[in-house]
Motif scaffolding. Sequence first.
Motif, short mmCIF file in Angstrom:
data_model
loop_
_atom_site.label_atom_id
_atom_site.label_comp_id
_atom_site.label_asym_id
_atom_site.label_seq_id
_atom_site.Cartn_x
_atom_site.Cartn_y
_atom_site.Cartn_z
N ARG A 68 0.27 5.58 -1.06
CA ARG A 68 -0.63 6.57 -1.63
C ARG A 68 -0.23 7.96 -1.18
NH1 ARG A 68 -5.48 4.65 -1.37
NH2 ARG A 68 -6.68 6.58 -1.36
N GLU A 126 0.86 -1.18 0.00
CA GLU A 126 0.00 0.00 0.00
C GLU A 126 0.89 1.23 0.00
OE1 GLU A 126 -3.18 2.42 2.82
OE2 GLU A 126 -2.88 0.26 3.14
N GLU A 142 -1.99 11.75 -0.87
CA GLU A 142 -3.25 12.46 -0.89
C GLU A 142 -3.00 13.94 -0.63
OE1 GLU A 142 -6.48 9.39 0.85
OE2 GLU A 142 -4.88 9.95 2.25
N VAL A 200 -1.58 6.53 -6.28
CA VAL A 200 -1.55 5.20 -5.68
C VAL A 200 -0.42 4.40 -6.32
CG1 VAL A 200 -2.84 3.08 -5.27
CG2 VAL A 200 -4.02 5.30 -5.24
#
Length: 793
Positions: free
Chosen positions: A104, A102, A106, A113
Amino acid sequence: MRPEYLEMEGFTAFRNPVEVDFSDLDLFVLVGPTGSGKSSIIDAITFALYGSIPRLRKGRVEPVISLGAQRARIRFQFSVNGVTYSATRVVQRTKTGATTNEARLEGGPEVVVGASELTEAVERLLGLTYEHFTKSVVLPQGKFASFLLDGSSDRQALLRELLDLGRYSQVRDLAVQRAQASEVRAESLQDTLKQLSEVTPEALGELEKTLATLNDAIEWSAGERTRLAEARAQRAATARKREEADKLVRSLRLIELPDGLAAIDERLSAATTERTAAAAQLEDAAASLEQAQASTAELGDPAEVARLLGLVEQAEKLSGRLAAGEQKISDLEAALALALGEEEKLGLEASHAETRLERLRTEHAAHALRISARAGEPCPVCRRTLDAEQLVADDEDETSLSEAVDAAKAIAEAVASARNSRVSLATQLDEFRSQLGRLTAERTEIIDRTERKSRSELEDHQRRLKTASDRLLAAGEAAAQARKRVAAADERIASITETTDEFWTLLDRHRMAVTSLEPPDIRRRDLGGEWSAFLEWCDRRLLEVEAESKRLAETEGRQQEGITAITDAIAGRIAAAGVATPPGSDPHEQALMMRAQLGERLERMRRDLDRKVKSAAALEGFEHDALIAKSLATHLKVNGFERWLIEEVVHDLVVHANERLEQLSSGAYALAVEKSDFVIIDRLNADERRAPETLSGGETFVVSLALALSLADQMASISMSGTARLESVFLDEGFGTLDSETLDTVAAVIHELGSDGRTVGLITHVSELAHQIPVRFEVSKRSGSATVERVEA
């Protein structure tokens, strides 16, 4: 980039969840024992941004996961140019190592991603690669002491690594491209200058002169147009007055006595008289109608009389039915008496027949015994033996008995029939008597309901009612006719009144049409008289208004002559300025259009002249750029360029390092470069030149720190990525070799770094320095996991 918030779990020393809040901090320190995890906080920031830290082997990330943990999660919140971003990475153990499943980013226009995508986005956002970040934002431990003390070849190797000099081959390629592009632009500009060969200052001046002459004519024309507008306004005002006078003349000529006005009073008087007579007739008819209604009311309801007559007819019909019924009963009683006599007679005959039959049956019994007996058998009566002679049958006796039975049966049937006839007659008689009783009761009831009045009395009453009804109908018709006469008279009066109102309204309308002439007031008293007075006034005023209209027409003609003179003068002056005016066009508007066109030509010529000047200058610039780019491409081929560039970078580093060193050493030392090596200028010993190796440990740290800060400041300008000014710096360097005075000086420099708009973070275990920092994060290990506690000074 300014740090704001950090979350860690399962990362190196921080097995348990830890949160570090950097928001609103310009200066902080990470303190704690050796091995407590201070540097891991900076590693976590670096890993969240770039997915790697200096001590990791390339391609391996599992070492960042805490011992005994299955995954590591880091979320780093930071801001760039006032925009907040959040970078998150999660590292999960696998059978063969670990993977970042994972990642990412933002906070920007879109969510990024993916591990590599996040790293690329951060490089674009910060303008720093991972290598630049770890060498300018995070200052490595101990490396700059060797930078100071190592020889020139080692120093050049380090700077070559920091500067990424391999990219200068790209610079050479770009220089070649730049030279070619400049040559193309130069050729294009030469073509442009050929096209603008007729654009000269002299041509511009001639056009400006023409435009100035036209502006003078337009300015004079504008003044004349003001006079022209005033003259036209005066003529328009005169024309409006003349038109108003003409309108009044037309209105006065249209005013005349309306048809029917003279006879309106006679018509109203006749209609009023007719209405009075009709009202009197209606009053008489109403009285007659009231009297007829009273007479009719006294005679009662005709329907009631008709009802009583109907009842009398019913009673008469019932009397006839009663008489017939009584006769029918009498007939039935006679028939019943005859039936009774016949029944008695037949009964007597039946009795005689029964007696004879019994006698014959007795006689026939012996005959029956003879028939059933057999010769030689005992007699059923006397029990003597019978012989054949005694058993001979008597046929005559047999015949008489049969006839007697038939006769008795016929007589019995006749008796039964007579009895049935009698019973039937008796039943009919009872029914008729019952019906007669009911009819009698019904007739009695009807007679009682007729109040025992006779047919003649009721028919006479009905005739009198008919006479009264006829009189009432005639009176009603007379009243209706009288009401129609009254309504017709009212309608004629209303029509005449409406016509009168229309005449008054027409008079008002005529008066309003000429109200500006102040006509006499209308009092609505005498229609004919007021109309006559108004018509006489109209005749007088018509003569006056016609004379005024004629005078105004003459004035308007003179004003038009003046307008024509001004218009001709304007047209002449505009023509003298070189403006051709087509027939039917406004000379002034034509001049304005020509001025706009000349203005556009003038602006276009000015732009072209400016473009010509700029193109000439640009041509010179591009020719110069092409020459420089070619020269640069040539110079970049020379092996000595790298050495020259490193010398220039070292020179700049020394200049900026001396600015810091002046403060850090209180002016005691300065740096210089001699024969590609650093030397120390000892200001306290008559600027004696000293080798860096002669410095004490504290002095070495101070000079190395000055160089480190200089390199951090200069990384943005000397890096090929050309990043903006750095907003954060983290000093992961030991301060234990400094004395207290120097430590205070270093602390002051660090405070200065934190006050010039950047975030400064220190990593140290020197408590004297840590307590001089306003915010410190104390890092310690508890129960197998590092913890962080924020302490405000």
